[in-house]
Write a protein that holds these residues in place. Structure first.
Motif, PDB file in Angstrom:
ATOM      1  N   PHE A   1       0.868  -1.132   0.069  1.00  0.00           N
ATOM      2  CA  PHE A   1       0.052  -0.077   0.021  1.00  0.00           C
ATOM      3  C   PHE A   1       0.823   1.217  -0.071  1.00  0.00           C
ATOM      4  O   PHE A   1       0.781   2.256  -0.789  1.00  0.00           O
ATOM      5  N   LYS A   2       1.793   1.326   0.999  1.00  0.00           N
ATOM      6  CA  LYS A   2       2.534   2.575   1.101  1.00  0.00           C
ATOM      7  C   LYS A   2       3.427   2.760  -0.172  1.00  0.00           C
ATOM      8  O   LYS A   2       3.515   4.247  -0.617  1.00  0.00           O
ATOM      9  N   THR A   3       3.995   1.766  -0.873  1.00  0.00           N
ATOM     10  CA  THR A   3       4.701   2.044  -1.863  1.00  0.00           C
ATOM     11  C   THR A   3       4.007   2.207  -3.143  1.00  0.00           C
ATOM     12  O   THR A   3       4.400   3.368  -3.827  1.00  0.00           O
ATOM     13  N   THR A   4       2.670   1.865  -3.324  1.00  0.00           N
ATOM     14  CA  THR A   4       2.077   2.104  -4.472  1.00  0.00           C
ATOM     15  C   THR A   4       1.439   3.663  -4.143  1.00  0.00           C
ATOM     16  O   THR A   4       1.123   4.232  -5.413  1.00  0.00           O
ATOM     17  N   GLU A   5       0.847   3.942  -3.173  1.00  0.00           N
ATOM     18  CA  GLU A   5       0.285   5.431  -2.922  1.00  0.00           C
ATOM     19  C   GLU A   5       1.196   6.243  -3.253  1.00  0.00           C
ATOM     20  O   GLU A   5       1.225   7.410  -3.818  1.00  0.00           O
ATOM     21  N   TYR A   6       2.569   5.955  -2.906  1.00  0.00           N
ATOM     22  CA  TYR A   6       3.658   6.877  -3.022  1.00  0.00           C
ATOM     23  C   TYR A   6       4.048   7.000  -4.580  1.00  0.00           C
ATOM     24  O   TYR A   6       4.221   7.883  -4.927  1.00  0.00           O
ATOM     25  N   LEU A   7       4.455   5.732  -5.249  1.00  0.00           N
ATOM     26  CA  LEU A   7       4.435   5.706  -6.550  1.00  0.00           C
ATOM     27  C   LEU A   7       3.323   6.438  -7.390  1.00  0.00           C
ATOM     28  O   LEU A   7       3.767   6.915  -8.649  1.00  0.00           O
ATOM     29  N   ALA A   8       2.154   6.182  -7.070  1.00  0.00           N
ATOM     30  CA  ALA A   8       1.180   7.008  -7.803  1.00  0.00           C
ATOM     31  C   ALA A   8       1.257   8.338  -7.690  1.00  0.00           C
ATOM     32  O   ALA A   8       1.134   9.164  -9.100  1.00  0.00           O
ATOM     33  N   ALA A   9       1.481   9.064  -6.795  1.00  0.00           N
ATOM     34  CA  ALA A   9       1.984  10.546  -6.510  1.00  0.00           C
ATOM     35  C   ALA A   9       2.936  11.014  -7.368  1.00  0.00           C
ATOM     36  O   ALA A   9       2.843  11.891  -8.019  1.00  0.00           O
ATOM     37  N   SER A  10       4.145   9.945  -7.236  1.00  0.00           N
ATOM     38  CA  SER A  10       5.255  10.377  -7.986  1.00  0.00           C
ATOM     39  C   SER A  10       5.067  10.630  -9.487  1.00  0.00           C
ATOM     40  O   SER A  10       5.422  11.131 -10.269  1.00  0.00           O
ATOM     41  N   LEU A  11       4.422   9.212 -10.049  1.00  0.00           N
ATOM     42  CA  LEU A  11       4.180   9.297 -11.416  1.00  0.00           C
ATOM     43  C   LEU A  11       2.987  10.541 -11.857  1.00  0.00           C
ATOM     44  O   LEU A  11       3.304  10.816 -13.157  1.00  0.00           O
ATOM     45  N   LEU A  12       2.195  10.635 -11.137  1.00  0.00           N
ATOM     46  CA  LEU A  12       1.126  11.822 -11.353  1.00  0.00           C
ATOM     47  C   LEU A  12       2.013  13.019 -11.522  1.00  0.00           C
ATOM     48  O   LEU A  12       1.631  13.810 -12.280  1.00  0.00           O
TER      49      LEU A  12
END
Length: 702
Positions: A566-577
């Motif tokens: 969860f933590k890595t995915t929510e962070y990666l999503a923001a970075s890619l956004l």
């Protein structure tokens, strides 16, 4: 009669302007220890005249540099430029700390007025052809300089070039317009988001709906309600990220949904606080500016001057993480769905949603690792964590002592001032702690400087840590969730970076390093929160004084691997956004902002309904009101260095003065005076490896 009143009012305002001009505390360096701004004297009325005089002074200083009849040298051009603008810096550091930490309506009005003026002032310097000609002459002359001076010369020439000093006059005129508008838009974004975050706080009338919250959390919610005019009710305030702390423990699914919906709706409700038009405009303007400067996108422009170097390098790192993060997130979701099903009446089917994740994640954590966040809070009392945890670890590692100075005051009654001494008793600087949330403070946690360290200027650092811990009623202990404990250690890592700075030029004063390196020292400092003998020193029950059982300590450490999908995915999503917004061209058709966001997440392969980005576009303050545009990836980029550094500490005996002194000497003290990755290689003896990060986040198991 009305006219006479107006004349008197105008005369009064004129007298006030004369007073704040002649008795303005910013006009001379503060006489307080370490030049701490004299907040007992500073009033909002002092800011405008100080900014105006500061800009006028620096313009005169720049004219003196360009009019100098002597041939350009490093001393009469680069150092003279470095010395310029001291009044402007004094007022800017104090003011912009206040806009983030304690902004009332007057301060916000001044910010909206002064920000575009500061942008225009900055452009006037950076695009001054006579000044750039002298800088270029010094740069091309090959004058023999010491390493820090040579780096200053190279950085100054590069920054002027990247700012557009070599553009044609027509292009420079358009560049100035873009910069000024971006400055205004960024200020408006921050002010709208702060207002909407305050207004979006969730009001609860029935205390039974708060089942699951601790007693101190309920008391804090009641106090917040009273302060906001909701006597007899309870108010759940919102933090900056999407995920809200209360969702970990609230048993009411309906209330969890209300809080989550309030969080993700900030800035995108189509009302007076809507930010979507602002972000679309900012993204286009940044793209246009990049094109003017010869880059294909703002991301290419921003990342050229980073340790990553290019968007391709960032994508290479993120692509190594995405598949494993998504796979782990799906596996975690399956476990959480089972827990949700167990709570669901027979015959019904309820799908796991975003507002369920934190609650059931905590339940699985408890059942798997026997770690209950709510039961841990009594062991994490703020004063004990601060003194016996954060300060204790710093003393063990670096030998420093930290003493509270109750005779010195901060910019708000909640602010506490501490003096920091080196191991030999030498004064290092001041540390200000501003730990509690309030309506006048933006969300999140951060470090600011009020005075920069510089041997050229003869100044020692004054640093501020800001957190957003909910304030409990007077007389009650402030009990922290474990993630707040880690945040306290994290932000103090930034503070140590500033306090240990040993540079000549203020340009390099730590933490003035490249954006994707700045989080590295602070993330390293988080390791001491769970270091066994540090944790044992501060984790004691606030009533009984009993230490947290050692087996619980080990379970806390073991449990850190849980929920990393969860933590890595929510962070990666923001970075890619973030990257998606900053890879557009000036003529990209954005359309609806939330549609653009959804499409970007889908293309990147991180569009999971139950795991929204850590920040959605409309409240992504890091990139639209901060310095992280095209740079939010920096946290995980820095974490590669951080995890590799933690491995080094473990290999070399952990919490020892020898290790601390090596880390301080080779990295923390350098600020930006040394190329960042060269400093890392000097510390580590080699380039960083990604394997420790993968292991830490459980991404090496799929």
């Amino acid at each position: 009669m009305r006219r006479a009143k107006g004349v008197v009012g105008a005369a009064h305002r004129k007298l006030e302007e004369i007073f704040v001009t002649t008795d303005n505390p910013f006009f001379t360096p503060s006489e307080l220890p370490y030049q701490l701004p004299d907040f007992e004297r500073i009033d909002a009325a002092h800011y405008r005249p100080a900014f105006e005089q500061g800009m006028a002074d620096q313009r005169a200083e720049i004219r003196a540099i360009t009019a100098n009849p002597e041939p350009p040298t490093f001393e009469n051009t680069i150092v003279a430029l470095e010395r310029s603008g001291q009044l402007l810096e004094r007022v800017s550091l104090a003011f912009f700390n206040q806009t983030a930490a304690d902004a009332d309506e007057t301060v916000q009005e001044i910010e909206a007025e002064i920000s575009p003026k500061l942008s225009a002032h900055h452009d006037a310097i950076m695009l001054d052809p006579d000044l750039f000609a002298r800088i270029k002459a010094v740069h091309d002359a090959g004058e023999e300089l010491d390493p820090e001076s040579q780096r200053l010369l190279e950085r100054t020439h590069l920054e002027f070039t990247r700012a557009g000093a070599g553009l044609e006059p027509g292009q420079q005129a358009r560049l100035k317009e873009i910069n000024e508008e971006l400055s205004s838009l960024s200020t408006t974004f921050q002010q709208k988001l702060m207002a909407d975050t305050n207004e979006s706080a969730v009001v609860v009338d029935d205390v039974e709906q708060l089942d699951g919250l601790s007693g101190d959390a309920i008391a804090a919610a009641a106090q917040t309600a009273r302060e906001r005019g909701h006597d007899g009710a309870y108010v759940i305030t919102l933090n900056l990220p999407t995920a809200q702390p209360a969702l970990h423990s609230l048993t009411s699914r309906e209330l969890r949904e209300r809080i989550h919906t309030a969080s993700i709706s900030r800035g995108n409700k189509g009302d007076e606080h809507d930010t979507t038009g602002i972000v679309a405009r900012m993204a286009r303007l940044r793209a246009e500016r990049a094109a003017l400067l010869g880059y294909s996108s703002h991301a290419c422009y921003a990342l050229e001057d980073s340790t990553a170097g290019s968007p391709a390098a960032v994508y290479e790192l993120l692509s190594e993480l995405i598949p494993a993060a998504i796979a782990n997130a799906h596996a975690e979701a399956a476990e959480l769905q089972k827990a949700l099903d167990a709570d669901t009446p027979t015959g019904k089917s309820v799908e796991l949603r975003a507002w369920d994740w934190s609650f059931y994640s905590e339940r699985v954590r408890r059942s798997t690792y026997d770690v209950d966040e709510a039961e841990l809070r009594p062991y994490f009392e703020l004063e004990r964590v601060l003194h016996d945890g954060v300060f204790h670890a710093a003393h063990r590692l670096y030998g420093i002592d930290i003493v509270e100075r109750t005779d010195l005051v901060g910019y708000h009654p909640d602010v506490r001032v501490f003096e920091v001494f080196d191991a030999d008793g030498t004064p290092l600087g001041l540390f200000l702690g501003d730990f509690y949330t309030r309506a006048s403070k933006r969300g999140g946690a951060w470090m600011d400087l009020l005075v920069k360290q510089s041997s050229l200027m003869g100044t020692k650092p004054v640093v501020v840590n800001n957190l957003n811990i909910t304030k409990v009623p007077d007389g009650e202990p402030t009990l922290l969730a474990f993630h707040e404990v880690k945040t306290l250690f994290h932000e103090f890592g930034h503070a140590l970076h500033g306090l240990f700075s040993e540079v000549r030029y203020p340009t390099f004063s730590a933490p003035e390093v490249r954006r994707d390196f700045v989080e590295f020292p602070s993330q390293v400092n988080e390791m001491w929160a769970t270091w066994p003998d540090v944790l044992a020193n501060y984790a004691r029950h606030h009533q009984t004084g009993e230490p947290l059982p050692q087996e619980t300590v080990q379970r806390i450490v073991d449990s850190q691997i849980w929920d990393q999908g969860f933590k890595t995915t929510e962070y990666l999503a923001a970075s890619l956004l973030d990257l998606a917004w900053h890879e557009i061209s000036p003529d990209t058709e954005i359309g609806d902002v939330l549609t653009f966001e959804a499409a970007a997440l889908e293309r990147a392969g991180v569009a999971l309904e139950a795991i929204p980005p850590r920040y959605r576009t409309s409240y992504f303050a890091h990139i639209f009101a901060g310095g992280y545009s095209a740079g939010y990836y920096s946290y995980i980029w820095s974490e590669v260095l951080d995890a590799d550094t933690v491995e080094w500490f473990r290999e070399n005996g952990g919490l020892t003065r020898e290790n601390g002194d090596h880390f301080r000497r080779t990295l923390l003290a350098r600020g930006g005076s040394t190329e960042e990755m060269a400093a890392y290689r000097e510390f580590r003896g080699r380039d960083p490896r990604i394997e420790p990060l993968l292991q830490r986040r459980g991404l090496d198991r799929t």
